[in-house]
Design an enzyme around this catalytic site. Structure first.
Site, PDB file in Angstrom:
ATOM      1  N   ARG A 188       0.858  -1.241  -0.112  1.00  0.00           N
ATOM      2  CA  ARG A 188       0.032  -0.069  -0.009  1.00  0.00           C
ATOM      3  C   ARG A 188       1.018   1.346  -0.030  1.00  0.00           C
ATOM      4  NH1 ARG A 188      -5.375  -1.495   3.970  1.00  0.00           N
ATOM      5  NH2 ARG A 188      -6.230  -2.611   2.221  1.00  0.00           N
ATOM      6  N   LYS A 218     -14.677 -16.041   6.481  1.00  0.00           N
ATOM      7  CA  LYS A 218     -16.163 -16.145   6.922  1.00  0.00           C
ATOM      8  C   LYS A 218     -17.071 -15.851   5.628  1.00  0.00           C
ATOM      9  CE  LYS A 218     -15.414 -14.893  11.639  1.00  0.00           C
ATOM     10  NZ  LYS A 218     -15.834 -14.149  12.654  1.00  0.00           N
ATOM     11  N   GLY A 231      -6.196  -6.742   0.307  1.00  0.00           N
ATOM     12  CA  GLY A 231      -6.140  -7.380   1.678  1.00  0.00           C
ATOM     13  C   GLY A 231      -5.538  -8.784   1.409  1.00  0.00           C
ATOM     14  N   GLY A 268     -11.924  -4.177   1.879  1.00  0.00           N
ATOM     15  CA  GLY A 268     -13.700  -3.892   2.003  1.00  0.00           C
ATOM     16  C   GLY A 268     -14.284  -2.939   1.242  1.00  0.00           C
TER      17      GLY A 268
END
Length: 395
Positions: A34, A199, A352, A376
Protein backbone atom coordinates in the site's frame (compact mmCIF):
# COMPACT_ATOMS: atom_id res chain seq x y z
CA UNK A 1 -14.81 13.98 -10.47
CA UNK A 2 -11.65 16.09 -10.86
CA UNK A 3 -8.25 14.43 -11.00
CA UNK A 4 -4.93 15.94 -9.93
CA UNK A 5 -4.36 16.90 -13.58
CA UNK A 6 -7.32 19.27 -13.34
CA UNK A 7 -6.02 21.39 -10.44
CA UNK A 8 -3.16 23.83 -9.91
CA UNK A 9 -0.91 22.64 -7.08
CA UNK A 10 2.27 24.64 -7.67
CA UNK A 11 3.41 26.22 -4.42
CA UNK A 12 0.32 24.95 -2.63
CA UNK A 13 -0.02 22.77 0.46
CA UNK A 14 -1.72 19.57 -0.71
CA UNK A 15 -3.21 17.21 1.87
CA UNK A 16 -3.16 13.66 0.44
CA UNK A 17 -5.39 11.15 2.19
CA UNK A 18 -3.51 7.93 1.46
CA UNK A 19 -4.09 4.39 2.70
CA UNK A 20 -0.89 3.37 4.44
CA UNK A 21 -2.55 0.80 6.67
CA UNK A 22 0.13 -1.86 6.27
CA UNK A 23 0.81 -4.93 8.44
CA UNK A 24 3.54 -4.53 11.04
CA UNK A 25 5.51 -7.04 13.07
CA UNK A 26 6.68 -4.84 15.91
CA UNK A 27 8.16 -1.90 14.02
CA UNK A 28 8.88 -3.94 10.88
CA UNK A 29 6.65 -3.56 7.82
CA UNK A 30 5.81 -7.05 6.54
CA UNK A 31 4.04 -5.94 3.33
CA UNK A 32 4.68 -2.45 1.90
CA UNK A 33 2.30 -2.82 -1.05
CA UNK A 34 0.00 0.00 0.00
CA UNK A 35 2.91 2.36 0.58
CA UNK A 36 4.29 1.61 -2.88
CA UNK A 37 0.84 2.13 -4.39
CA UNK A 38 0.69 5.65 -2.90
CA UNK A 39 4.01 6.77 -4.40
CA UNK A 40 2.97 7.69 -7.98
CA UNK A 41 0.40 10.29 -6.88
CA UNK A 42 2.80 11.80 -4.35
CA UNK A 43 5.57 11.96 -6.95
CA UNK A 44 3.25 13.58 -9.50
CA UNK A 45 2.32 16.30 -7.01
CA UNK A 46 5.93 16.89 -5.94
CA UNK A 47 7.01 17.18 -9.58
CA UNK A 48 4.52 20.02 -10.02
CA UNK A 49 5.90 21.97 -7.07
CA UNK A 50 3.39 21.06 -4.38
CA UNK A 51 4.11 20.88 -0.68
CA UNK A 52 2.66 17.42 0.02
CA UNK A 53 1.20 16.53 3.40
CA UNK A 54 0.30 12.84 3.60
CA UNK A 55 -2.17 11.51 6.16
CA UNK A 56 -3.45 8.01 6.90
CA UNK A 57 -4.71 5.68 9.58
CA UNK A 58 -2.98 2.51 10.77
CA UNK A 59 -4.74 -0.22 12.69
CA UNK A 60 -7.59 0.51 15.08
CA UNK A 61 -6.40 2.70 17.95
CA UNK A 62 -9.25 4.01 20.09
CA UNK A 63 -8.95 7.75 19.55
CA UNK A 64 -5.71 8.21 21.50
CA UNK A 65 -2.01 7.58 20.77
CA UNK A 66 -0.90 3.94 20.94
CA UNK A 67 2.82 3.54 20.16
CA UNK A 68 2.42 0.25 18.29
CA UNK A 69 0.28 2.06 15.71
CA UNK A 70 2.66 4.94 15.05
CA UNK A 71 3.28 5.83 11.42
CA UNK A 72 6.97 6.50 12.10
CA UNK A 73 8.12 3.27 10.35
CA UNK A 74 5.92 4.16 7.38
CA UNK A 75 7.54 7.60 7.11
CA UNK A 76 10.95 5.95 6.91
CA UNK A 77 9.84 3.49 4.21
CA UNK A 78 8.03 6.19 2.22
CA UNK A 79 11.23 8.24 2.22
CA UNK A 80 13.18 5.26 0.87
CA UNK A 81 10.66 4.76 -1.93
CA UNK A 82 10.60 8.47 -2.84
CA UNK A 83 14.36 8.78 -2.60
CA UNK A 84 13.94 11.89 -0.47
CA UNK A 85 13.44 12.56 3.26
CA UNK A 86 9.89 12.59 4.61
CA UNK A 87 9.35 14.98 7.52
CA UNK A 88 7.33 13.26 10.24
CA UNK A 89 4.89 15.06 12.51
CA UNK A 90 4.50 13.36 15.88
CA UNK A 91 0.89 14.49 16.08
CA UNK A 92 -1.92 15.03 13.57
CA UNK A 93 -3.20 18.57 14.02
CA UNK A 94 -1.10 19.83 16.94
CA UNK A 95 2.12 21.79 17.36
CA UNK A 96 4.33 19.24 15.61
CA UNK A 97 2.05 19.07 12.55
CA UNK A 98 1.87 22.86 12.31
CA UNK A 99 5.66 23.20 12.58
CA UNK A 100 6.42 20.42 10.09
CA UNK A 101 3.99 21.80 7.52
CA UNK A 102 5.31 25.35 7.98
CA UNK A 103 8.82 24.05 7.31
CA UNK A 104 7.99 22.43 3.96
CA UNK A 105 9.44 23.92 0.78
CA UNK A 106 7.91 23.37 -2.65
CA UNK A 107 8.54 19.79 -3.78
CA UNK A 108 8.89 18.42 -0.24
CA UNK A 109 6.73 15.92 1.62
CA UNK A 110 5.62 15.35 5.20
CA UNK A 111 3.62 12.60 6.92
CA UNK A 112 1.27 13.25 9.81
CA UNK A 113 0.92 10.83 12.71
CA UNK A 114 -1.92 8.27 12.74
CA UNK A 115 -5.28 9.98 12.14
CA UNK A 116 -7.01 7.57 14.50
CA UNK A 117 -5.00 8.89 17.42
CA UNK A 118 -7.73 11.59 17.36
CA UNK A 119 -11.25 10.60 18.44
CA UNK A 120 -12.69 13.08 15.92
CA UNK A 121 -11.45 11.04 12.94
CA UNK A 122 -13.90 8.17 13.41
CA UNK A 123 -16.58 9.87 15.55
CA UNK A 124 -20.20 9.28 14.61
CA UNK A 125 -20.99 12.75 16.00
CA UNK A 126 -20.98 15.17 13.06
CA UNK A 127 -19.84 18.11 15.20
CA UNK A 128 -16.89 16.28 16.75
CA UNK A 129 -15.83 14.87 13.39
CA UNK A 130 -16.29 18.28 11.77
CA UNK A 131 -14.14 20.02 14.39
CA UNK A 132 -11.28 17.64 13.66
CA UNK A 133 -11.81 18.09 9.91
CA UNK A 134 -11.56 21.88 10.38
CA UNK A 135 -8.13 21.50 11.99
CA UNK A 136 -6.91 19.09 9.31
CA UNK A 137 -8.15 21.31 6.49
CA UNK A 138 -6.41 24.32 8.04
CA UNK A 139 -3.06 22.66 7.29
CA UNK A 140 -3.65 22.68 3.52
CA UNK A 141 -4.87 24.57 0.47
CA UNK A 142 -5.98 21.55 -1.59
CA UNK A 143 -7.21 18.03 -0.75
CA UNK A 144 -6.42 14.90 -2.77
CA UNK A 145 -8.25 11.68 -1.97
CA UNK A 146 -6.07 8.70 -2.83
CA UNK A 147 -6.80 6.09 -0.14
CA UNK A 148 -9.28 3.82 -1.86
CA UNK A 149 -9.16 1.35 1.02
CA UNK A 150 -10.83 3.97 3.25
CA UNK A 151 -13.49 5.48 0.97
CA UNK A 152 -16.24 3.29 2.45
CA UNK A 153 -15.74 5.02 5.82
CA UNK A 154 -17.55 8.20 6.86
CA UNK A 155 -14.46 9.51 8.61
CA UNK A 156 -13.24 13.10 8.96
CA UNK A 157 -10.23 12.78 6.66
CA UNK A 158 -12.25 10.91 4.03
CA UNK A 159 -15.69 12.51 4.10
CA UNK A 160 -15.55 15.90 5.85
CA UNK A 161 -12.25 17.45 4.75
CA UNK A 162 -13.11 17.43 0.99
CA UNK A 163 -16.10 19.68 1.75
CA UNK A 164 -13.70 22.24 3.23
CA UNK A 165 -11.08 22.43 0.46
CA UNK A 166 -10.78 22.34 -3.33
CA UNK A 167 -10.41 18.63 -4.01
CA UNK A 168 -9.53 15.97 -6.56
CA UNK A 169 -8.90 12.22 -6.79
CA UNK A 170 -5.39 10.86 -6.99
CA UNK A 171 -4.14 8.36 -9.52
CA UNK A 172 -4.71 5.35 -7.27
CA UNK A 173 -8.42 6.00 -6.78
CA UNK A 174 -8.84 6.87 -10.47
CA UNK A 175 -7.28 3.52 -11.43
CA UNK A 176 -9.36 1.57 -8.90
CA UNK A 177 -12.56 3.12 -10.27
CA UNK A 178 -11.59 2.23 -13.84
CA UNK A 179 -10.94 -1.36 -12.79
CA UNK A 180 -14.19 -1.66 -10.83
CA UNK A 181 -16.07 -0.34 -13.84
CA UNK A 182 -14.67 -3.30 -15.79
CA UNK A 183 -15.98 -5.64 -13.07
CA UNK A 184 -19.48 -4.21 -12.95
CA UNK A 185 -20.64 -2.32 -16.04
CA UNK A 186 -18.32 -3.21 -18.93
CA UNK A 187 -17.58 -6.86 -18.22
CA UNK A 188 -15.85 -9.08 -20.78
CA UNK A 189 -17.25 -12.62 -20.48
CA UNK A 190 -16.95 -15.32 -19.31
CA UNK A 191 -16.64 -13.61 -15.90
CA UNK A 192 -15.22 -15.78 -13.13
CA UNK A 193 -15.14 -14.77 -9.48
CA UNK A 194 -13.01 -16.57 -6.89
CA UNK A 195 -13.93 -15.99 -3.25
CA UNK A 196 -11.99 -17.19 -0.23
CA UNK A 197 -11.11 -16.04 3.24
CA UNK A 198 -12.44 -17.24 6.53
CA UNK A 199 -16.08 -16.23 6.80
CA UNK A 200 -19.12 -16.38 4.54
CA UNK A 201 -20.63 -13.55 6.59
CA UNK A 202 -17.89 -11.20 5.35
CA UNK A 203 -18.91 -11.84 1.74
CA UNK A 204 -22.72 -12.07 1.90
CA UNK A 205 -23.37 -8.78 0.12
CA UNK A 206 -20.89 -9.38 -2.66
CA UNK A 207 -22.14 -12.94 -3.29
CA UNK A 208 -25.70 -11.63 -3.43
CA UNK A 209 -24.70 -9.04 -6.02
CA UNK A 210 -22.51 -11.36 -8.08
CA UNK A 211 -25.30 -13.89 -8.53
CA UNK A 212 -26.70 -11.42 -11.05
CA UNK A 213 -23.36 -10.57 -12.70
CA UNK A 214 -20.88 -13.46 -12.71
CA UNK A 215 -20.87 -16.50 -14.96
CA UNK A 216 -18.93 -18.61 -12.46
CA UNK A 217 -18.31 -18.33 -8.72
CA UNK A 218 -15.52 -20.44 -7.23
CA UNK A 219 -15.40 -20.74 -3.44
CA UNK A 220 -12.46 -21.78 -1.25
CA UNK A 221 -10.91 -20.78 2.06
CA UNK A 222 -12.55 -21.18 5.45
CA UNK A 223 -15.88 -19.97 4.09
CA UNK A 224 -16.26 -23.05 1.89
CA UNK A 225 -17.12 -25.32 4.81
CA UNK A 226 -20.42 -23.54 5.34
CA UNK A 227 -21.21 -24.28 1.68
CA UNK A 228 -20.23 -27.93 2.10
CA UNK A 229 -22.35 -28.17 5.26
CA UNK A 230 -25.25 -26.61 3.34
CA UNK A 231 -24.97 -29.53 0.91
CA UNK A 232 -25.22 -31.96 3.82
CA UNK A 233 -21.54 -32.91 4.08
CA UNK A 234 -19.53 -33.55 7.24
CA UNK A 235 -16.96 -30.77 7.80
CA UNK A 236 -15.36 -32.04 11.00
CA UNK A 237 -13.77 -29.31 13.11
CA UNK A 238 -13.48 -26.92 10.15
CA UNK A 239 -14.57 -23.31 10.43
CA UNK A 240 -18.36 -23.27 10.16
CA UNK A 241 -20.97 -20.53 10.42
CA UNK A 242 -24.08 -22.54 11.25
CA UNK A 243 -26.26 -19.42 11.24
CA UNK A 244 -25.43 -18.88 7.54
CA UNK A 245 -26.28 -22.38 6.25
CA UNK A 246 -29.81 -21.46 5.16
CA UNK A 247 -28.54 -18.32 3.43
CA UNK A 248 -25.91 -20.37 1.59
CA UNK A 249 -28.52 -22.91 0.49
CA UNK A 250 -30.51 -20.02 -0.95
CA UNK A 251 -27.44 -18.76 -2.83
CA UNK A 252 -26.83 -22.20 -4.33
CA UNK A 253 -30.45 -22.43 -5.44
CA UNK A 254 -30.39 -18.92 -6.91
CA UNK A 255 -27.17 -19.65 -8.76
CA UNK A 256 -28.73 -22.72 -10.36
CA UNK A 257 -31.84 -20.75 -11.30
CA UNK A 258 -29.73 -17.93 -12.78
CA UNK A 259 -27.45 -20.25 -14.72
CA UNK A 260 -24.44 -19.23 -12.61
CA UNK A 261 -21.96 -22.06 -12.14
CA UNK A 262 -21.01 -22.49 -8.47
CA UNK A 263 -17.71 -24.36 -8.13
CA UNK A 264 -16.75 -25.89 -4.78
CA UNK A 265 -13.63 -27.90 -3.95
CA UNK A 266 -13.63 -31.64 -4.62
CA UNK A 267 -10.86 -32.27 -2.08
CA UNK A 268 -9.33 -30.46 0.90
CA UNK A 269 -6.23 -30.63 3.07
CA UNK A 270 -7.53 -31.76 6.47
CA UNK A 271 -5.28 -31.48 9.53
CA UNK A 272 -5.47 -32.66 13.12
CA UNK A 273 -4.74 -29.14 14.41
CA UNK A 274 -4.32 -25.55 13.25
CA UNK A 275 -0.54 -25.84 12.92
CA UNK A 276 2.02 -26.22 10.15
CA UNK A 277 3.47 -29.35 11.75
CA UNK A 278 0.12 -31.04 12.40
CA UNK A 279 -0.64 -34.34 10.70
CA UNK A 280 -2.50 -33.52 7.49
CA UNK A 281 -3.83 -35.39 4.49
CA UNK A 282 -5.80 -34.93 1.28
CA UNK A 283 -9.40 -36.02 1.78
CA UNK A 284 -12.55 -35.84 -0.34
CA UNK A 285 -14.48 -32.63 0.24
CA UNK A 286 -17.59 -34.66 1.05
CA UNK A 287 -15.81 -36.89 3.56
CA UNK A 288 -13.84 -34.72 5.98
CA UNK A 289 -13.06 -36.78 9.11
CA UNK A 290 -14.95 -35.62 12.21
CA UNK A 291 -11.69 -35.11 14.14
CA UNK A 292 -9.96 -32.95 11.49
CA UNK A 293 -10.28 -29.42 10.12
CA UNK A 294 -9.85 -28.26 6.57
CA UNK A 295 -7.03 -25.75 6.09
CA UNK A 296 -6.70 -25.57 2.29
CA UNK A 297 -8.32 -26.77 -0.90
CA UNK A 298 -6.69 -29.94 -2.21
CA UNK A 299 -4.57 -30.52 -5.34
CA UNK A 300 -7.47 -31.77 -7.49
CA UNK A 301 -9.43 -28.65 -6.51
CA UNK A 302 -6.47 -26.46 -7.43
CA UNK A 303 -6.46 -28.03 -10.89
CA UNK A 304 -10.26 -27.71 -11.15
CA UNK A 305 -10.17 -24.03 -10.21
CA UNK A 306 -7.33 -23.30 -12.65
CA UNK A 307 -9.34 -25.05 -15.38
CA UNK A 308 -12.42 -22.94 -14.59
CA UNK A 309 -10.30 -19.78 -14.84
CA UNK A 310 -8.55 -20.78 -18.08
CA UNK A 311 -11.20 -19.65 -20.58
CA UNK A 312 -12.43 -16.61 -18.63
CA UNK A 313 -12.04 -13.10 -20.00
CA UNK A 314 -12.48 -11.38 -16.64
CA UNK A 315 -11.42 -12.77 -13.26
CA UNK A 316 -11.89 -11.19 -9.83
CA UNK A 317 -10.20 -12.91 -6.88
CA UNK A 318 -10.81 -11.98 -3.26
CA UNK A 319 -9.59 -14.17 -0.42
CA UNK A 320 -7.00 -16.95 -0.10
CA UNK A 321 -7.89 -20.61 -0.58
CA UNK A 322 -6.29 -21.72 2.68
CA UNK A 323 -3.95 -20.73 5.49
CA UNK A 324 -1.28 -19.67 2.99
CA UNK A 325 1.03 -18.36 5.74
CA UNK A 326 1.72 -22.03 6.63
CA UNK A 327 3.54 -23.81 3.80
CA UNK A 328 1.55 -27.07 3.88
CA UNK A 329 -1.67 -25.10 3.35
CA UNK A 330 -0.41 -22.60 0.75
CA UNK A 331 -0.72 -24.72 -2.38
CA UNK A 332 -4.38 -24.00 -3.14
CA UNK A 333 -3.78 -20.26 -3.08
CA UNK A 334 -0.67 -20.75 -5.19
CA UNK A 335 -2.65 -22.76 -7.76
CA UNK A 336 -5.29 -20.04 -8.07
CA UNK A 337 -2.68 -17.28 -8.44
CA UNK A 338 -0.88 -19.27 -11.13
CA UNK A 339 -4.21 -19.92 -12.83
CA UNK A 340 -4.83 -16.17 -13.06
CA UNK A 341 -1.37 -15.64 -14.54
CA UNK A 342 -1.79 -18.44 -17.09
CA UNK A 343 -5.17 -17.19 -18.31
CA UNK A 344 -5.66 -14.55 -20.99
CA UNK A 345 -8.19 -12.77 -18.81
CA UNK A 346 -8.21 -9.30 -17.31
CA UNK A 347 -7.31 -10.34 -13.76
CA UNK A 348 -7.99 -8.40 -10.57
CA UNK A 349 -6.57 -9.42 -7.20
CA UNK A 350 -8.96 -7.88 -4.69
CA UNK A 351 -6.66 -6.47 -2.06
CA UNK A 352 -6.17 -7.48 1.56
CA UNK A 353 -5.11 -11.07 2.16
CA UNK A 354 -5.15 -11.96 -1.54
CA UNK A 355 -2.63 -9.23 -2.36
CA UNK A 356 -0.53 -10.25 0.65
CA UNK A 357 -0.61 -13.86 -0.53
CA UNK A 358 0.60 -12.90 -4.01
CA UNK A 359 3.59 -11.12 -2.50
CA UNK A 360 4.25 -13.68 0.25
CA UNK A 361 4.26 -16.55 -2.24
CA UNK A 362 6.72 -14.72 -4.48
CA UNK A 363 4.61 -13.98 -7.56
CA UNK A 364 5.44 -11.08 -9.86
CA UNK A 365 2.80 -8.43 -9.20
CA UNK A 366 3.07 -7.25 -12.79
CA UNK A 367 1.79 -10.63 -13.98
CA UNK A 368 -1.72 -9.66 -12.83
CA UNK A 369 -3.98 -7.10 -14.49
CA UNK A 370 -4.50 -5.16 -11.28
CA UNK A 371 -3.77 -5.66 -7.59
CA UNK A 372 -6.30 -3.64 -5.65
CA UNK A 373 -5.57 -1.77 -2.44
CA UNK A 374 -9.29 -1.59 -1.75
CA UNK A 375 -10.19 -4.59 0.39
CA UNK A 376 -13.54 -3.88 2.02
CA UNK A 377 -14.12 -0.77 -0.11
CA UNK A 378 -13.85 -2.81 -3.31
CA UNK A 379 -16.34 -5.37 -2.02
CA UNK A 380 -18.81 -2.66 -1.02
CA UNK A 381 -18.48 -1.07 -4.47
CA UNK A 382 -19.18 -4.44 -6.10
CA UNK A 383 -22.22 -4.81 -3.84
CA UNK A 384 -23.52 -1.54 -5.28
CA UNK A 385 -23.27 0.38 -2.02
CA UNK A 386 -22.71 4.11 -1.88
CA UNK A 387 -19.22 4.97 -0.64
CA UNK A 388 -19.05 8.18 1.46
CA UNK A 389 -15.48 9.03 0.44
CA UNK A 390 -16.36 8.91 -3.26
CA UNK A 391 -19.52 10.94 -2.72
CA UNK A 392 -17.43 13.62 -1.02
CA UNK A 393 -14.98 13.76 -3.93
CA UNK A 394 -17.79 14.11 -6.47
CA UNK A 395 -19.10 17.28 -4.80
Amino acid sequence: MKTIDDIDVSGKRVLVRADLNVPLDGGRITDDGRIRASVPTIEALLARGAKVIVCSHLGRPKGAPEPQFSLAPIAARLGELLGAPVAFATDTVGESAAAVVAGLADGEVALLENLRFNAGETSKDDAERGAFADRLAALADVYVGDGFGAVHRKHASVYDVPARLPHAVGGLIATELDVLERLTANVQRPYAVILGGSKVSDKLGVIDSLLDKADRILVGGGMVFTFLAAQGHEVGKSLLEKDQIDRVRDYLARAEANGVEFVLPVDVIAATAFAADADHAVVSADAIPADRLGLDIGPASGELFADKIADAQTVFWNGPMGVFEMEPYSHGTRAVAQGLIDSDAFTVVGGGDSAAAVRTLGFDENAFGHISTGGGASLEYLEGKSLPGLEALEG
